[in-house]
Scaffold this motif. Structure first.
Motif, PDB file in Angstrom:
ATOM      1  N   HIS A 157      14.368  -7.344 -59.186  1.00  0.00           N
ATOM      2  CA  HIS A 157      13.125  -8.116 -59.299  1.00  0.00           C
ATOM      3  C   HIS A 157      12.885  -9.108 -58.166  1.00  0.00           C
ATOM      4  N   ARG A 158      13.873  -9.356 -57.318  1.00  0.00           N
ATOM      5  CA  ARG A 158      13.760 -10.394 -56.292  1.00  0.00           C
ATOM      6  C   ARG A 158      13.129  -9.804 -55.026  1.00  0.00           C
ATOM      7  N   LEU A 159      11.922 -10.256 -54.713  1.00  0.00           N
ATOM      8  CA  LEU A 159      11.152  -9.721 -53.587  1.00  0.00           C
ATOM      9  C   LEU A 159      11.063 -10.757 -52.466  1.00  0.00           C
ATOM     10  N   LEU A 160      11.075 -10.262 -51.223  1.00  0.00           N
ATOM     11  CA  LEU A 160      10.997 -11.156 -50.072  1.00  0.00           C
ATOM     12  C   LEU A 160      10.017 -10.594 -49.049  1.00  0.00           C
ATOM     13  N   CYS A 161       9.161 -11.473 -48.529  1.00  0.00           N
ATOM     14  CA  CYS A 161       8.249 -11.133 -47.436  1.00  0.00           C
ATOM     15  C   CYS A 161       8.498 -12.141 -46.322  1.00  0.00           C
ATOM     16  N   VAL A 162       8.762 -11.664 -45.107  1.00  0.00           N
ATOM     17  CA  VAL A 162       9.089 -12.549 -43.985  1.00  0.00           C
ATOM     18  C   VAL A 162       8.071 -12.361 -42.870  1.00  0.00           C
ATOM     19  N   GLY A 163       7.451 -13.454 -42.457  1.00  0.00           N
ATOM     20  CA  GLY A 163       6.475 -13.396 -41.364  1.00  0.00           C
ATOM     21  C   GLY A 163       5.420 -14.464 -41.534  1.00  0.00           C
ATOM     22  N   ALA A 164       4.839 -14.897 -40.426  1.00  0.00           N
ATOM     23  CA  ALA A 164       3.765 -15.889 -40.482  1.00  0.00           C
ATOM     24  C   ALA A 164       2.658 -15.417 -41.413  1.00  0.00           C
ATOM     25  N   ILE A 165       2.059 -16.335 -42.130  1.00  0.00           N
ATOM     26  CA  ILE A 165       1.008 -15.986 -43.091  1.00  0.00           C
ATOM     27  C   ILE A 165      -0.296 -15.802 -42.308  1.00  0.00           C
ATOM     28  N   THR A 166      -0.598 -14.557 -41.994  1.00  0.00           N
ATOM     29  CA  THR A 166      -1.757 -14.214 -41.167  1.00  0.00           C
ATOM     30  C   THR A 166      -2.375 -12.914 -41.669  1.00  0.00           C
ATOM     31  N   PRO A 167      -3.619 -12.641 -41.301  1.00  0.00           N
ATOM     32  CA  PRO A 167      -4.220 -11.361 -41.695  1.00  0.00           C
ATOM     33  C   PRO A 167      -3.419 -10.160 -41.212  1.00  0.00           C
ATOM     34  N   THR A 168      -2.841 -10.261 -40.017  1.00  0.00           N
ATOM     35  CA  THR A 168      -2.045  -9.151 -39.488  1.00  0.00           C
ATOM     36  C   THR A 168      -0.877  -8.827 -40.402  1.00  0.00           C
ATOM     37  N   LYS A 169      -0.222  -9.849 -40.925  1.00  0.00           N
ATOM     38  CA  LYS A 169       0.957  -9.627 -41.772  1.00  0.00           C
ATOM     39  C   LYS A 169       0.591  -9.233 -43.203  1.00  0.00           C
ATOM     40  N   GLY A 170      -0.674  -9.409 -43.599  1.00  0.00           N
ATOM     41  CA  GLY A 170      -1.173  -8.805 -44.824  1.00  0.00           C
ATOM     42  C   GLY A 170      -0.721  -9.409 -46.138  1.00  0.00           C
ATOM     43  N   GLN A 171      -0.428 -10.697 -46.158  1.00  0.00           N
ATOM     44  CA  GLN A 171      -0.006 -11.285 -47.437  1.00  0.00           C
ATOM     45  C   GLN A 171      -1.120 -11.275 -48.478  1.00  0.00           C
ATOM     46  N   LEU A 204       5.102  -6.846 -65.114  1.00  0.00           N
ATOM     47  CA  LEU A 204       6.507  -6.511 -64.868  1.00  0.00           C
ATOM     48  C   LEU A 204       7.279  -7.751 -64.424  1.00  0.00           C
ATOM     49  N   PRO A 205       8.602  -7.745 -64.631  1.00  0.00           N
ATOM     50  CA  PRO A 205       9.410  -8.898 -64.202  1.00  0.00           C
ATOM     51  C   PRO A 205       9.684  -8.851 -62.700  1.00  0.00           C
ATOM     52  N   TRP A 206       9.202  -9.818 -61.974  1.00  0.00           N
ATOM     53  CA  TRP A 206       9.490  -9.946 -60.547  1.00  0.00           C
ATOM     54  C   TRP A 206       9.323 -11.407 -60.149  1.00  0.00           C
ATOM     55  N   SER A 207       9.948 -11.773 -59.047  1.00  0.00           N
ATOM     56  CA  SER A 207       9.734 -13.081 -58.426  1.00  0.00           C
ATOM     57  C   SER A 207       9.687 -12.842 -56.917  1.00  0.00           C
ATOM     58  N   GLY A 208       8.791 -13.551 -56.234  1.00  0.00           N
ATOM     59  CA  GLY A 208       8.599 -13.312 -54.815  1.00  0.00           C
ATOM     60  C   GLY A 208       8.646 -14.567 -53.981  1.00  0.00           C
ATOM     61  N   ARG A 209       9.126 -14.410 -52.750  1.00  0.00           N
ATOM     62  CA  ARG A 209       9.156 -15.516 -51.790  1.00  0.00           C
ATOM     63  C   ARG A 209       8.577 -15.023 -50.471  1.00  0.00           C
ATOM     64  N   CYS A 210       7.616 -15.760 -49.940  1.00  0.00           N
ATOM     65  CA  CYS A 210       7.035 -15.473 -48.631  1.00  0.00           C
ATOM     66  C   CYS A 210       7.507 -16.550 -47.668  1.00  0.00           C
ATOM     67  N   VAL A 211       8.289 -16.144 -46.682  1.00  0.00           N
ATOM     68  CA  VAL A 211       8.877 -17.077 -45.722  1.00  0.00           C
ATOM     69  C   VAL A 211       8.194 -16.883 -44.379  1.00  0.00           C
ATOM     70  N   GLY A 212       7.508 -17.911 -43.905  1.00  0.00           N
ATOM     71  CA  GLY A 212       6.822 -17.802 -42.626  1.00  0.00           C
ATOM     72  C   GLY A 212       5.846 -18.931 -42.419  1.00  0.00           C
ATOM     73  N   ALA A 213       5.444 -19.121 -41.174  1.00  0.00           N
ATOM     74  CA  ALA A 213       4.593 -20.241 -40.784  1.00  0.00           C
ATOM     75  C   ALA A 213       3.275 -20.260 -41.545  1.00  0.00           C
ATOM     76  N   LEU A 214       2.860 -21.463 -41.935  1.00  0.00           N
ATOM     77  CA  LEU A 214       1.612 -21.659 -42.664  1.00  0.00           C
ATOM     78  C   LEU A 214       0.509 -22.256 -41.788  1.00  0.00           C
ATOM     79  N   ASP A 215       0.805 -22.458 -40.495  1.00  0.00           N
ATOM     80  CA  ASP A 215      -0.149 -23.161 -39.632  1.00  0.00           C
ATOM     81  C   ASP A 215      -0.773 -22.291 -38.550  1.00  0.00           C
ATOM     82  N   VAL A 216      -0.511 -20.985 -38.566  1.00  0.00           N
ATOM     83  CA  VAL A 216      -1.074 -20.105 -37.537  1.00  0.00           C
ATOM     84  C   VAL A 216      -2.537 -19.789 -37.834  1.00  0.00           C
ATOM     85  N   GLU A 217      -2.822 -19.458 -39.093  1.00  0.00           N
ATOM     86  CA  GLU A 217      -4.191 -19.148 -39.540  1.00  0.00           C
ATOM     87  C   GLU A 217      -4.470 -19.951 -40.811  1.00  0.00           C
TER      88      GLU A 217
END
Length: 330
Positions: free
Chosen positions: A146-160, A173-186
């Motif tokens: 259930h442990r999900l990870l997304c790595v990359g700056a939060i931008t349209p290109t990265k598709g969060q 469904l049971p899941w938990s997610g973490r998005c790790v990446g810059a918040l100041d690009v877009e």
């Protein structure tokens, strides 16, 4: 990594820091800084240029192309940018840079092929040097995955934004997610993604951490079951090999060099799932398969562990670039 590797191979490496960035609006600073750096290098010297800097300083590169042996390292072609009004100008500038350099190094076969198709670059002038990856201990998987990870700056290109919509479809469904990446690009995009996540009821299940130092990102990989890569385009995808170095499977959009980075295990199995890009429903469907099919999780984990043993390290990348530099200087 590459500079240190070249030094170990006997090269005398002198790094030159350039002010400014590849973003629109910083061109004058970038051009002046790059011009100053190149001007101080004697005729006939060998220079490895970071391609992220060059398109917005194309006249500078062209001015020095005749007196220096310029090798261009292309991570992300500027011509891929889709900002309104920027595409044509950036492609013209990038073509100027490609014409001015002696040799081009790309980080993937996909990027090489894109440059050949888009700019008619002679394939013999392009060498692929895939990024290496630092070895790491395998992550310990959870039973549920259930442990999900997304790595990359939060931008349209990265598709969060695609990821948020997909996770909402799988909210039962049971899941938990973490998005790790810059918040100041877009910042505007970040605000929309965060607001949408809250509106869909994901606020407590999906965390946006902001930027993190390498050691903190490494710790994130060590405590995850599945890397999710919803990018709209990628020329390679180093986050993918970083996950595979820990035997963590990957769910990714099938764009650009992503399939190349994901690769296959020695027996041909793919260590992850590839889906249609920019389609939340496709992403949600694949994630549902992962979360509900124990046998699928076991198979993908096994394939990821096998793929781990085939990954290139940074010394391989340095050797490839060293060979390119030797030929360019000849």
């Amino acid at each position: 990594m590459v500079c240190a590797g070249l030094e170990r191979l006997g090269w005398a490496v002198h790094e030159r820091l350039v002010e400014g960035s590849a973003r629109a609006g910083t061109g004058a600073t970038l051009r002046d800084s790059l011009a100053g750096a190149l001007h101080g290098i004697p005729d006939g010297e060998l220079v490895l240029l970071d391609g992220l800097l060059t398109a917005r300083a194309a006249p500078v590169v062209a001015a020095h192309g005749g007196r220096l042996h310029l090798v261009l390292l292309v991570h992300l072609p500027h011509g891929l940018e889709t900002a309104a009004g920027a595409g044509a100008d950036l492609r013209a500038a990038e073509r100027t840079v490609l014409d001015a350099v002696t040799t081009v190094v790309t980080t993937s076969r996909w990027t090489r092929d894109w440059l050949v198709e888009t700019y008619a670059v002679d394939p013999s002038r392009i060498q692929v040097a895939s990024p290496g990856v630092t070895s790491a201990e395998p992550a310990v998987p959870s039973a549920s995955g259930h442990r999900l990870l997304c790595v990359g700056a939060i931008t349209p290109t990265k598709g969060q934004d695609v990821l948020v919509e997909a996770l909402a479809e799988d909210a039962d469904l049971p899941w938990s997610g973490r998005c790790v990446g810059a918040l100041d690009v877009e910042p505007g995009f970040v605000d929309r993604v965060l607001t949408r996540g809250v509106a869909l009821g994901l606020g407590e299940r999906l965390t946006f951490t902001g930027s993190a130092p390498p050691e903190a990102v490494a710790a994130e990989y060590a405590d995850v079951d599945l890397l999710v890569v919803p990018s709209r385009f990628e020329t390679y995808g180093m986050v993918i090999t970083e996950a595979l170095a820990r035997a963590v499977p990957v769910l990714a959009a099938a764009v650009g060099g992503v399939p190349e980075a994901l690769g296959t295990a020695p027996d041909g199995r793919r260590p992850g799932l590839l889906v249609t890009p920019a389609q939340p429903a496709a992403f949600a469907s694949a994630l549902r398969e992962w979360l509900t099919d124990h046998d699928l999780r076991d198979d993908l984990r096994s394939a990821a562990a096998a793929r781990r043993s085939t990954l290139r390290d940074w010394s391989d990348t340095s050797h490839t670039i060293s060979t390119v530099l030797s030929r360019a200087a000849a």
